[in-house]
Design a protein around this motif. Structure first.
Motif, mmCIF file in Angstrom:
data_model
loop_
_atom_site.group_PDB
_atom_site.id
_atom_site.type_symbol
_atom_site.label_atom_id
_atom_site.label_comp_id
_atom_site.label_asym_id
_atom_site.label_seq_id
_atom_site.Cartn_x
_atom_site.Cartn_y
_atom_site.Cartn_z
ATOM 1 N N LEU B 124 0.892 -1.629 0.263
ATOM 2 C CA LEU B 124 0.294 0.395 0.107
ATOM 3 C C LEU B 124 0.778 1.091 0.295
ATOM 4 O O LEU B 124 0.612 1.960 -0.561
ATOM 5 N N GLU B 125 1.697 0.621 0.592
ATOM 6 C CA GLU B 125 3.103 2.329 0.825
ATOM 7 C C GLU B 125 3.299 2.551 -0.411
ATOM 8 O O GLU B 125 3.723 3.766 -0.894
ATOM 9 N N GLU B 126 3.915 1.941 -0.798
ATOM 10 C CA GLU B 126 4.684 1.699 -1.993
ATOM 11 C C GLU B 126 3.444 1.901 -3.712
ATOM 12 O O GLU B 126 4.223 3.489 -3.784
ATOM 13 N N TRP B 127 2.440 2.113 -3.165
ATOM 14 C CA TRP B 127 1.814 2.613 -4.498
ATOM 15 C C TRP B 127 1.416 3.658 -4.094
ATOM 16 O O TRP B 127 0.988 4.539 -4.964
ATOM 17 N N VAL B 128 1.211 4.069 -2.856
ATOM 18 C CA VAL B 128 0.328 5.501 -2.152
ATOM 19 C C VAL B 128 2.236 6.609 -2.963
ATOM 20 O O VAL B 128 1.855 7.649 -3.429
ATOM 21 N N ALA B 132 1.489 9.223 -5.710
ATOM 22 C CA ALA B 132 1.676 10.706 -5.129
ATOM 23 C C ALA B 132 0.201 10.958 -4.189
ATOM 24 O O ALA B 132 -0.033 12.058 -4.476
ATOM 25 N N GLN B 133 -0.222 10.063 -3.507
ATOM 26 C CA GLN B 133 -1.098 9.972 -2.979
ATOM 27 C C GLN B 133 -1.094 10.721 -1.187
ATOM 28 O O GLN B 133 -2.183 10.718 -0.323
ATOM 29 N N LYS B 134 0.077 11.183 -1.000
ATOM 30 C CA LYS B 134 0.683 11.386 0.149
ATOM 31 C C LYS B 134 -0.693 12.409 0.963
ATOM 32 O O LYS B 134 -0.407 13.941 0.119
ATOM 33 N N GLY B 135 -1.653 12.518 2.061
ATOM 34 C CA GLY B 135 -1.812 13.284 2.272
ATOM 35 C C GLY B 135 -3.166 13.883 2.181
ATOM 36 O O GLY B 135 -3.771 14.185 2.582
ATOM 37 N N THR B 136 -3.935 12.748 0.751
ATOM 38 C CA THR B 136 -4.987 12.679 0.597
ATOM 39 C C THR B 136 -5.834 11.589 1.449
ATOM 40 O O THR B 136 -5.265 10.877 1.852
ATOM 41 N N VAL B 137 -7.014 11.947 0.996
ATOM 42 C CA VAL B 137 -7.981 11.112 2.277
ATOM 43 C C VAL B 137 -8.404 9.600 1.060
ATOM 44 O O VAL B 137 -9.531 10.463 0.006
ATOM 45 N N LEU B 138 -8.390 8.377 1.331
ATOM 46 C CA LEU B 138 -8.908 8.112 0.617
ATOM 47 C C LEU B 138 -10.320 6.925 1.666
ATOM 48 O O LEU B 138 -9.707 6.554 2.799
ATOM 49 N N THR B 139 -10.485 6.754 0.441
ATOM 50 C CA THR B 139 -12.024 5.702 1.707
ATOM 51 C C THR B 139 -11.188 4.530 1.001
ATOM 52 O O THR B 139 -10.744 3.728 0.643
ATOM 53 N N GLU B 147 -11.617 2.874 -8.867
ATOM 54 C CA GLU B 147 -10.343 2.686 -10.155
ATOM 55 C C GLU B 147 -8.650 2.401 -10.281
ATOM 56 O O GLU B 147 -8.749 2.251 -11.041
ATOM 57 N N GLY B 148 -8.626 3.513 -9.329
ATOM 58 C CA GLY B 148 -7.521 3.697 -8.842
ATOM 59 C C GLY B 148 -6.221 2.744 -8.661
ATOM 60 O O GLY B 148 -5.259 2.704 -8.894
ATOM 61 N N THR B 149 -6.990 1.815 -7.989
ATOM 62 C CA THR B 149 -6.125 0.215 -8.202
ATOM 63 C C THR B 149 -6.231 -0.380 -8.312
ATOM 64 O O THR B 149 -5.887 -1.308 -8.398
ATOM 65 N N GLY B 151 -5.848 -3.380 -11.530
ATOM 66 C CA GLY B 151 -4.125 -3.582 -11.277
ATOM 67 C C GLY B 151 -2.839 -4.485 -10.273
ATOM 68 O O GLY B 151 -2.473 -4.072 -10.409
ATOM 69 N N THR B 152 -3.607 -3.181 -8.981
ATOM 70 C CA THR B 152 -2.258 -3.413 -8.069
ATOM 71 C C THR B 152 -2.814 -4.672 -7.379
ATOM 72 O O THR B 152 -4.508 -5.413 -7.889
ATOM 73 N N GLU B 153 -1.731 -5.381 -6.677
ATOM 74 C CA GLU B 153 -1.907 -6.878 -6.271
ATOM 75 C C GLU B 153 -3.679 -6.859 -5.038
ATOM 76 O O GLU B 153 -4.317 -7.495 -4.902
ATOM 77 N N PHE B 154 -3.445 -5.571 -4.090
ATOM 78 C CA PHE B 154 -4.615 -5.580 -3.612
ATOM 79 C C PHE B 154 -5.930 -4.671 -4.051
ATOM 80 O O PHE B 154 -6.819 -4.968 -3.263
ATOM 81 N N HIS B 155 -6.083 -5.443 -4.881
ATOM 82 C CA HIS B 155 -7.285 -4.709 -5.237
ATOM 83 C C HIS B 155 -8.331 -6.123 -5.371
ATOM 84 O O HIS B 155 -8.228 -7.265 -5.975
#
Lengths: 653, 189
Positions: B124-128, B132-139, B147-149, B151-155
């Protein structure tokens, strides 16, 4: 040679002659020659048999084991022991190549301990034994009448090979009493043997009472001359005069007795005790001095003619030994060994050879080929013959001894017939057992084993039993172990062994187990193994777990190439096939219990793994733990992985 | 990763009949447990199973080899899970994040950590970082289903599992979780 090197069985016991019977065993004995200890023969077991006395060394049994034939023993004495000196039995050998008469007539001396003399070796008078002696003995055998002691000639037409109870015998010439058949038979045999002895030049002599007195006495005068010479250097006083050419002077009343007599005719004084050999051996070898000097002989077998051999009983048992020795010296079983088989042999096949059946049933013979009637007739004749033989044998004990061989043969054939009723599968086993029983003539029983007291004799009994068992197991002709696939459970063996003993002198399970546990200690070629379940099995000591596992693995590997009988779900070329204990038992000839244990042993070693299913417990080559734990995280084995794994597999073997 | 899951490539042992019987020999047993545990992990990873239930049909294939007609008995399977629990590879569902050290016979539903929460947290950290989503709030929904995740493993990750991964980050002070039960949001630092 008095002491001879002997062969040992696999179980490190002396191998016996065909008719030899073990009478007594005692451990912790040492051998002396004269006063001196024999090197390397100081701690062993002594086996008294009907024919021999065998010494088996404890340390190096194969190297230092000797025996002496009882027939070479002239005299034996008993020494009860004093303070630190153990009880001993002294055995004085017969002077080689000389009749007993001469030695008796020559030297009437006190004790055999006069060993430190420098008399010449008796073997030096070898050429003295003239052929004429043998020739004269050959022509006239004599039997000594038991009633009046008159030596009668054995009738010239008397043939020991054909004589039976119905052979007419002439009565004693002096008193007219008819002799017993066995008596004449023995006389004739001893005559024959002494003749053979002369011919071969071997050194064994005939036993005391049967010696051909007349002929010997004829030569006595000349032989005596030699003897006087022989003993001239001896320190032993010679109280008797050498002029007793035809008789033997009683030491008490000076009556000149016939040389065959064992006690004085007039006063009854025992004459046999004066049987002293001419003190032959001179030892040039250096010796150590006192209490138990050791003889520095390089080889025991080199001991040609010791003046006496002593058996020192450091652990007791000497009394029984002496008693049994006395018995076997009296019985003289070795004569029987050379006795001709009693005629009218009942061997089932060669029917009609017996004179009885021939004479008794003339008409039977004419139609003996006629079908069933003929067979019945044959059977009838055979039974009659047997009946006669038995009745004859039991007439008196002497006769039984004479016809012992025949009776044994009969008993064996009866035993075989007795098994006829059983079904074929067991009859084979029974035959084996019956045979075993007869072969197992030399069994260890508690009473033939001596010992001081309590635990000592118990141990000896057990070790003897252990050896006995090992022999039973490794006997090739019986193949007990081989038939069971090289491994047999202790219980099965116990049952088989006791059955082989024929219901006498059975071994208790307790003793049996203890004896089996001694195998390892005694370095015998079999070993007792305990599986983890507690099941005890017996197997050859060369069979280890490793060899078993190897055999199992080879077998399982082979199954990779053999298509299973029916369709299987797995890849049999890769995994082979699971095997049940039943399969293994069939394959290796084990019993099921043993197969189970062996498979579980292999499983325990991680070589096999188990599969429990509706078909039961099966064992597989272990493909679960293949030593690949290092790479366990790799999910899909690559090509190289598989190669390494294969290598690993083969490396595991 | 691949929506139409291809059939799982079972290891060799899966076709070995004795693999389904609990071995008595301790060495063999350990090897067996290890093999089973690696099989379970790879199977779950393949099918992206985060929870493993011994009784669910999804694991039917895993413990039951239809071809051989062999099945690892439930008791033996539990033993395998116990073994894995000791290694920290599974955790009882509802047992809390404290781990299954309670000693009780493991429940039939367990988390399977074919990736541990720490590993997930790193991912997760790497993805963030990358996005470049540090500081943003994600649900949470955005993280697992958004949509943003893709293709990633944790999708498509199990929300509860995601919670566990986020909890690791929170403990490290790399994230903060706030909001209501259903409407949780997360802020990465």
């Amino acid at each position: 040679m008095f002491l001879k090197q002997i062969d040992l069985t696999t179980a490190l016991r002396p191998s016996y002659l065909p008719d030899e019977v073990l009478l007594f065993v005692q451990d912790n004995v040492g051998l002396y020659e004269g006063k001196y200890k024999l090197p390397n023969l100081q701690n062993g077991q002594v086996y008294l048999t009907s024919h021999r006395i065998c010494y088996v060394d404890k340390q190096e049994p194969r190297k230092h084991s000797v025996a002496l034939d009882l027939k070479d023993v002239e005299r034996y004495e008993f020494y009860a022991g004093f303070l630190k000196s153990s009880a001993k039995v002294t055995l004085v050998p017969k002077p080689p190549k000389r009749g007993s008469l001469q030695s008796r007539a020559a030297a009437v001396s006190s004790s055999p301990s006069n060993s430190g003399t420098t008399s010449p070796l008796p073997s030096s008078d070898g050429p003295f034994r003239s052929p004429s002696t043998g020739a004269s003995q050959a022509t006239a055998a004599t039997w000594v009448c038991t009633i009046c002691s008159f030596p009668n000639p054995v009738p010239s037409n008397f043939d020991p090979t054909t004589a039976n109870a119905h052979t007419p015998l002439p009565p004693c010439l002096a008193c007219g009493i008819k002799p017993a058949l066995t008596h004449v038979l023995k006389a004739a045999i001893s005559n024959v043997t002494s003749r053979q002895m002369t011919a071969t030049g071997s050194s064994f002599g005939t036993p005391l009472p049967l010696r051909p007195g007349l002929d010997s006495s004829r030569n006595a005068a000349t032989e005596l001359g030699d003897l006087v010479q022989t003993n001239s250097a001896s320190t032993t006083p010679k109280p008797t005069t050498p002029d007793t050419g035809a008789g033997f002077q009683c030491p008490r009343c000076t009556f000149l007795n016939h040389p065959s007599l064992l006690s004085c005719e007039i006063c009854g004084a025992p004459l046999i005790s004066h049987d002293v050999p001419p003190l032959p051996v001179a030892h040039e070898q250096p010796r150590t001095d006192s209490p138990g000097p050791t003889l520095n002989f390089g080889k025991v077998t080199g001991l040609d003619n010791p003046d006496s051999v002593k058996i020192s009983f450091r652990n007791g048992g000497e009394k029984i030994f002496y008693e049994r020795l006395k018995g076997s010296m009296t019985q003289r079983k070795w004569l029987l060994q050379e006795a001709p088989p009693v005629p009218n042999s009942s061997s089932g096949t060669d029917d009609g050879t017996g004179s009885l059946s021939r004479s008794g049933s003339g008409p039977g013979r004419t139609r003996k080929t006629a079908g069933i009637a003929g067979l019945e007739q044959m059977g009838l004749e055979r039974r009659k013959n047997n009946e006669f033989a038995i009745a004859n044998s039991f007439e008196d004990l002497e006769a039984l001894m004479a016809s012992a061989k025949e009776i044994v043969a009969l008993a064996e054939s009866f035993a075989r017939q007795g098994n006829g009723g059983a079904d074929s599968a067991t009859s084979e086993a029974n035959a084996l057992l019956a045979e075993s029983a007869s072969q197992l003539g030399l069994i260890t029983t508690k009473d033939i084993v001596g010992g001081g007291s309590g635990s000592g004799s118990e141990n000896l009994y057990l070790s003897e039993l252990a050896r006995n068992l090992a022999e039973f197991l490794t006997d090739d002709s019986r193949g007990v172990l081989k038939k069971a696939g090289g491994i047999i459970s202790l219980v099965d063996l116990w049952a088989m062994f006791n059955r082989a003993r024929g219901g006498v002198e059975l071994v208790s399970p307790n003793d049996f187990e203890k004896a089996a546990q001694q195998w390892e200690k005694l370095k015998l070629p079999v070993r007792l193994r305990t599986f983890k379940s507690g099941v005890m099995v017996v197997q050859g000591s060369d069979r280890t777990d490793e060899t078993t596992i190897k055999a199992l693995l080879v077998w399982l590997r082979d199954l990779h190439d053999v298509p299973p009988e029916r369709e299987v779900a797995w890849d049999w070329q890769e995994f082979g096939r699971g095997v049940t204990a039943q399969d293994a038992a069939e394959k290796f000839g084990w019993s099921i219990g043993v197969a189970e244990e062996e498979l579980e042993m292999a499983e325990e070693r991680g070589v096999l793994c188990r599969e429990e299913g509706i078909e039961g417990l099966k064992f597989w080559e272990n493909f679960i733990d293949t030593g690949e734990r290092r790479r366990r995280r790799r999910r899909t084995p690559t090509q190289t992985d598989q190669i390494i794994k294969a290598l690993n597999d083969s490396g595991l073997i | 990763m691949e929506p139409p899951t291809p059939p799982f490539d079972f290891p060799r042992e899966y076709y070995f009949p004795a693999f389904f019987t609990r071995q008595v020999n301790l060495t063999s047993l350990r090897a067996q447990h290890e093999k089973w545990s690696s099989l379970i992990l790879s199977y779950c990873a393949h099918h992206r199973l985060f929870k493993l239930s011994l009784s669910s049909p999804a694991t039917e294939d895993l413990f039951h080899n239809r071809k051989l007609n062999k099945r690892l008995s439930t008791a033996d399977a539990r033993e395998v899970l116990d073994f894995m629990r000791k290694d920290g590879l599974v955790e009882d569902v509802g047992g809390g994040s404290s781990g299954g050290k309670s000693g009780e016979a493991g429940g039939d539903v367990v988390w399977v950590y074919w990736k541990t929460p720490e590993e997930w947290a790193r991912a997760l950290e790497e993805w963030v970082d990358e996005t470049a989503q540090k500081g943003t709030v994600l649900t949470l929904y955005e993280l697992t289903e958004g949509e943003g995740t893709r293709g990633t493993e944790f999708h498509g990750m199990d929300p509860e599992m995601m919670q566990k991964a986020l909890q690791v980050l929170v403990n490290r002070g790399k994230a903060q979780i706030f909001g209501q039960e259903d409407q949780q949001g997360v802020k990465f630092f």
